[in-house]
Scaffold this motif. Sequence first.
Motif, PDB file in Angstrom:
ATOM      1  N   TRP A 113      63.971  56.554   6.442  1.00 44.94           N
ATOM      2  CA  TRP A 113      62.864  55.606   6.498  1.00 44.94           C
ATOM      3  C   TRP A 113      63.381  54.285   5.953  1.00 44.94           C
ATOM      4  O   TRP A 113      64.046  54.265   4.916  1.00 44.94           O
ATOM      5  CB  TRP A 113      61.728  56.140   5.633  1.00 44.94           C
TER       6      TRP A 113
ATOM      7  N   LEU B 117      66.592  57.744  13.820  1.00 40.78           N
ATOM      8  CA  LEU B 117      66.730  57.283  12.444  1.00 40.78           C
ATOM      9  C   LEU B 117      67.297  58.375  11.543  1.00 40.78           C
ATOM     10  O   LEU B 117      66.993  59.553  11.717  1.00 40.78           O
ATOM     11  CB  LEU B 117      65.372  56.850  11.881  1.00 40.78           C
TER      12      LEU B 117
ATOM     13  N   TRP C 223      61.047  58.913  16.231  1.00 39.62           N
ATOM     14  CA  TRP C 223      61.893  58.380  15.160  1.00 39.62           C
ATOM     15  C   TRP C 223      63.236  59.100  15.105  1.00 39.62           C
ATOM     16  O   TRP C 223      64.018  58.895  14.187  1.00 39.62           O
ATOM     17  CB  TRP C 223      61.226  58.547  13.802  1.00 39.62           C
TER      18      TRP C 223
END
Length: 188
Positions: free
Chosen positions: A64, A61, A58
């Motif tokens: 979220w 990113l 992730w």
Amino acid sequence: MTESFAVGSDVRVREVLHGAEWASWDERVVGDDGVVLATVKVDGTPMAFPAHPVPHPWGHLDAWTSTTVLKLRRSHDWYSVWKFFDADGAFLHWYVNFETPVHRTADGVEVNDLQLDIVIAPDGDWRWKDVEHLAPSMSAARITADELLATLDAAAEVADLLERDDRWWSVWDGWSPAGDAEWEDGCP
């Protein structure tokens, strides 16, 4: 029993790989009886990815996105149970995330995701997810042989619970982000 976190407080969740922080973010406590820690990760939660020899999946990113997730972590389990909601707060599905047993710290928790997952549809049907990632993760030293064996043992345990419809987390079936105020006293 470990000291509980106060409902409404934030805890820092750290993913730890090979003894070093791999990722972290805050989650809000919605219940904690010292055994089951219930937290929420909301859409837009900022995430941090410190420098680490293994890139985090992730790592691209900043936050979220798209869902809000209730996470139930029970002491000593090699998995946590997540309840996903869309951006409007509608229930999407349950999810079993296989991970190292939760380790409580003064300001939060530490875990390590072990790749394997189960997705449980609203009607109770369930399926395995990411099975194909287990062998490559072990080959790349992302997970150890002992962690793989513990994950497979936990997977068999969870599959048995699902087959018997004996979900310890069912007490959270009625929880939703919209109705969170009803849960202010903690775990159901």
